[in-house]
Scaffold this motif. Structure first.
Motif, PDB file in Angstrom:
ATOM      1  N   VAL A 183       0.756  -1.288   0.071  1.00  0.00           N
ATOM      2  CA  VAL A 183       0.009  -0.167   0.009  1.00  0.00           C
ATOM      3  C   VAL A 183       0.743   1.282  -0.049  1.00  0.00           C
ATOM      4  CG1 VAL A 183      -1.749   1.354   1.180  1.00  0.00           C
ATOM      5  CG2 VAL A 183      -2.040  -1.094   1.051  1.00  0.00           C
ATOM      6  N   LEU A 184       1.608   1.238   0.707  1.00  0.00           N
ATOM      7  CA  LEU A 184       2.674   2.469   0.919  1.00  0.00           C
ATOM      8  C   LEU A 184       3.606   2.618  -0.400  1.00  0.00           C
ATOM      9  CD1 LEU A 184       4.523   2.252   4.428  1.00  0.00           C
ATOM     10  CD2 LEU A 184       2.310   3.465   3.827  1.00  0.00           C
ATOM     11  N   ASP A 185       3.899   1.626  -1.310  1.00  0.00           N
ATOM     12  CA  ASP A 185       4.452   1.965  -2.503  1.00  0.00           C
ATOM     13  C   ASP A 185       3.870   2.894  -3.206  1.00  0.00           C
ATOM     14  OD1 ASP A 185       6.378   1.476  -4.525  1.00  0.00           O
ATOM     15  OD2 ASP A 185       5.120   0.014  -5.696  1.00  0.00           O
ATOM     16  N   GLY A 186       4.627   4.151  -3.634  1.00  0.00           N
ATOM     17  CA  GLY A 186       4.004   4.997  -4.207  1.00  0.00           C
ATOM     18  C   GLY A 186       3.136   6.160  -3.536  1.00  0.00           C
ATOM     19  N   ALA A 187       2.980   5.766  -2.038  1.00  0.00           N
ATOM     20  CA  ALA A 187       2.137   6.620  -1.508  1.00  0.00           C
ATOM     21  C   ALA A 187       2.834   7.613  -0.367  1.00  0.00           C
ATOM     22  CB  ALA A 187       1.140   5.714  -0.566  1.00  0.00           C
ATOM     23  N   LEU A 188       4.014   7.646  -0.489  1.00  0.00           N
ATOM     24  CA  LEU A 188       4.808   8.458   0.277  1.00  0.00           C
ATOM     25  C   LEU A 188       5.465   9.524  -0.538  1.00  0.00           C
ATOM     26  CD1 LEU A 188       6.666   5.655   2.708  1.00  0.00           C
ATOM     27  CD2 LEU A 188       4.283   6.951   2.971  1.00  0.00           C
ATOM     28  N   SER A 189       6.068  10.547  -0.076  1.00  0.00           N
ATOM     29  CA  SER A 189       6.453  11.544  -0.926  1.00  0.00           C
ATOM     30  C   SER A 189       8.069  11.678  -0.697  1.00  0.00           C
ATOM     31  CB  SER A 189       6.261  13.019  -0.236  1.00  0.00           C
ATOM     32  OG  SER A 189       6.540  13.069   1.125  1.00  0.00           O
ATOM     33  N   ALA A 190       8.728  10.430   0.285  1.00  0.00           N
ATOM     34  CA  ALA A 190       9.961  10.177   0.442  1.00  0.00           C
ATOM     35  C   ALA A 190      10.122   8.879   1.008  1.00  0.00           C
ATOM     36  CB  ALA A 190      10.578  11.464   1.445  1.00  0.00           C
ATOM     37  N   PRO A 191      11.324   8.604   0.910  1.00  0.00           N
ATOM     38  CA  PRO A 191      11.499   7.271   1.307  1.00  0.00           C
ATOM     39  C   PRO A 191      11.396   7.176   2.955  1.00  0.00           C
ATOM     40  CG  PRO A 191      13.380   7.877  -0.168  1.00  0.00           C
ATOM     41  CD  PRO A 191      12.511   8.768   0.081  1.00  0.00           C
ATOM     42  N   MET A 192      11.186   6.033   3.487  1.00  0.00           N
ATOM     43  CA  MET A 192      10.916   5.792   5.074  1.00  0.00           C
ATOM     44  C   MET A 192      12.306   6.189   5.451  1.00  0.00           C
ATOM     45  SD  MET A 192       8.210   3.124   6.187  1.00  0.00           S
ATOM     46  CE  MET A 192       8.530   1.832   4.812  1.00  0.00           C
ATOM     47  N   ASP A 193      12.403   6.619   6.634  1.00  0.00           N
ATOM     48  CA  ASP A 193      13.667   6.627   7.557  1.00  0.00           C
ATOM     49  C   ASP A 193      13.296   5.775   8.697  1.00  0.00           C
ATOM     50  OD1 ASP A 193      15.746   7.554   8.715  1.00  0.00           O
ATOM     51  OD2 ASP A 193      14.828   9.455   9.454  1.00  0.00           O
ATOM     52  N   VAL A 194      13.853   4.398   8.517  1.00  0.00           N
ATOM     53  CA  VAL A 194      13.934   3.548   9.515  1.00  0.00           C
ATOM     54  C   VAL A 194      14.979   3.627  10.400  1.00  0.00           C
ATOM     55  CG1 VAL A 194      13.888   1.225   9.915  1.00  0.00           C
ATOM     56  CG2 VAL A 194      12.279   2.133   8.028  1.00  0.00           C
ATOM     57  N   GLN A 195      14.900   3.792  11.650  1.00  0.00           N
ATOM     58  CA  GLN A 195      15.961   3.786  12.549  1.00  0.00           C
ATOM     59  C   GLN A 195      15.880   2.584  13.574  1.00  0.00           C
ATOM     60  OE1 GLN A 195      17.003   7.686  13.782  1.00  0.00           O
ATOM     61  NE2 GLN A 195      16.102   8.656  12.244  1.00  0.00           N
ATOM     62  N   VAL A 196      16.870   1.836  13.903  1.00  0.00           N
ATOM     63  CA  VAL A 196      16.654   0.723  15.116  1.00  0.00           C
ATOM     64  C   VAL A 196      17.606   1.384  16.073  1.00  0.00           C
ATOM     65  CG1 VAL A 196      17.201  -1.428  15.697  1.00  0.00           C
ATOM     66  CG2 VAL A 196      16.349  -0.876  13.276  1.00  0.00           C
ATOM     67  N   LEU A 197      16.965   1.565  17.182  1.00  0.00           N
ATOM     68  CA  LEU A 197      17.503   2.344  18.258  1.00  0.00           C
ATOM     69  C   LEU A 197      17.923   1.384  19.649  1.00  0.00           C
ATOM     70  CD1 LEU A 197      15.550   5.571  18.075  1.00  0.00           C
ATOM     71  CD2 LEU A 197      18.092   5.133  17.148  1.00  0.00           C
ATOM     72  N   THR A 198      18.770   1.601  20.489  1.00  0.00           N
ATOM     73  CA  THR A 198      19.034   0.895  21.428  1.00  0.00           C
ATOM     74  C   THR A 198      18.608   1.486  22.760  1.00  0.00           C
ATOM     75  OG1 THR A 198      20.641  -0.606  20.395  1.00  0.00           O
ATOM     76  CG2 THR A 198      20.554  -0.388  22.680  1.00  0.00           C
ATOM     77  N   PRO A 199      17.684   1.224  23.618  1.00  0.00           N
ATOM     78  CA  PRO A 199      17.350   2.055  24.864  1.00  0.00           C
ATOM     79  C   PRO A 199      18.576   2.441  25.619  1.00  0.00           C
ATOM     80  CG  PRO A 199      16.007   0.110  24.812  1.00  0.00           C
ATOM     81  CD  PRO A 199      17.044  -0.065  23.815  1.00  0.00           C
ATOM     82  N   VAL A 200      18.519   3.516  26.149  1.00  0.00           N
ATOM     83  CA  VAL A 200      19.739   4.031  27.073  1.00  0.00           C
ATOM     84  C   VAL A 200      18.902   4.405  28.365  1.00  0.00           C
ATOM     85  CG1 VAL A 200      21.494   5.562  27.720  1.00  0.00           C
ATOM     86  CG2 VAL A 200      21.273   4.875  25.100  1.00  0.00           C
ATOM     87  N   PRO A 201      18.388   3.399  29.309  1.00  0.00           N
ATOM     88  CA  PRO A 201      17.513   3.875  30.643  1.00  0.00           C
ATOM     89  C   PRO A 201      18.146   4.920  31.449  1.00  0.00           C
ATOM     90  CG  PRO A 201      17.623   1.407  30.232  1.00  0.00           C
ATOM     91  CD  PRO A 201      18.773   2.100  28.963  1.00  0.00           C
ATOM     92  N   ALA A 202      17.388   5.613  31.960  1.00  0.00           N
ATOM     93  CA  ALA A 202      17.920   6.608  32.866  1.00  0.00           C
ATOM     94  C   ALA A 202      16.830   6.915  33.829  1.00  0.00           C
ATOM     95  CB  ALA A 202      18.535   7.857  32.261  1.00  0.00           C
ATOM     96  N   GLY A 203      16.741   7.139  35.130  1.00  0.00           N
ATOM     97  CA  GLY A 203      15.797   7.568  35.848  1.00  0.00           C
ATOM     98  C   GLY A 203      14.950   6.620  36.397  1.00  0.00           C
ATOM     99  N   ASP A 204      13.816   6.786  36.552  1.00  0.00           N
ATOM    100  CA  ASP A 204      12.767   5.651  36.851  1.00  0.00           C
ATOM    101  C   ASP A 204      12.512   4.460  35.779  1.00  0.00           C
ATOM    102  OD1 ASP A 204      10.325   4.174  37.325  1.00  0.00           O
ATOM    103  OD2 ASP A 204       9.189   5.751  37.853  1.00  0.00           O
ATOM    104  N   PRO A 205      12.833   3.309  36.089  1.00  0.00           N
ATOM    105  CA  PRO A 205      12.934   2.334  34.885  1.00  0.00           C
ATOM    106  C   PRO A 205      11.574   2.228  34.112  1.00  0.00           C
ATOM    107  CG  PRO A 205      13.897   1.545  36.523  1.00  0.00           C
ATOM    108  CD  PRO A 205      13.363   2.634  37.480  1.00  0.00           C
ATOM    109  N   ALA A 206      10.463   2.671  34.867  1.00  0.00           N
ATOM    110  CA  ALA A 206       9.010   2.532  34.353  1.00  0.00           C
ATOM    111  C   ALA A 206       8.821   3.382  33.372  1.00  0.00           C
ATOM    112  CB  ALA A 206       8.104   2.313  35.124  1.00  0.00           C
ATOM    113  N   LYS A 207       9.490   4.651  33.184  1.00  0.00           N
ATOM    114  CA  LYS A 207       9.549   5.961  32.542  1.00  0.00           C
ATOM    115  C   LYS A 207      10.569   6.275  31.600  1.00  0.00           C
ATOM    116  CE  LYS A 207       6.663   8.207  36.174  1.00  0.00           C
ATOM    117  NZ  LYS A 207       6.547   9.401  36.957  1.00  0.00           N
ATOM    118  N   GLY A 208      11.792   5.609  31.828  1.00  0.00           N
ATOM    119  CA  GLY A 208      12.929   5.870  31.232  1.00  0.00           C
ATOM    120  C   GLY A 208      13.141   5.199  30.074  1.00  0.00           C
TER     121      GLY A 208
END
Length: 95
Positions: A68-93
């Motif tokens: 569905v997305l093929d041809g429906a976007l104005s630019a290529p998707m910017d996919v980023q795979v990130l690793t969490p860097v927890p800080a503060g309250d573990p439930a919120k960080g």
């Protein structure tokens, strides 16, 4: 991702369908949520592990979405795979 002019509703609907399917069929996908900014849609995703991410890349929901997305976007998707860097309250960080 940035929907092309006139395609916002199509892209949001396709993402909504993929979200519903992913939530129902992929229990190891821990977060799969759409957020909207003024000029783009952002998916926040979290997986139980690398295998869950790999399985999601081959899922029927994602394959259908990509069609569905093929041809429906104005630019290529910017996919980023990130690793969490927890800080503060573990439930919120960490997503």
């Amino acid at each position: 991702m940035s929907p092309a002019e006139g395609r916002w509703d199509d892209v949001r609907a396709a993402l909504g369908k993929a979200i519903e399917q992913t939530h129902a069929q992929e229990p190891r996908v821990l977060r799969y949520a759409m957020h909207q900014g003024p000029d783009r849609l952002v998916m926040i995703e979290k997986y139980a592990d690398e295998a869950a991410l790999e399985a999601h890349t081959k899922s029927p929901a994602l394959l259908e979405l990509m069609g569905v997305l093929d041809g429906a976007l104005s630019a290529p998707m910017d996919v980023q795979v990130l690793t969490p860097v927890p800080a503060g309250d573990p439930a919120k960080g960490e997503i």
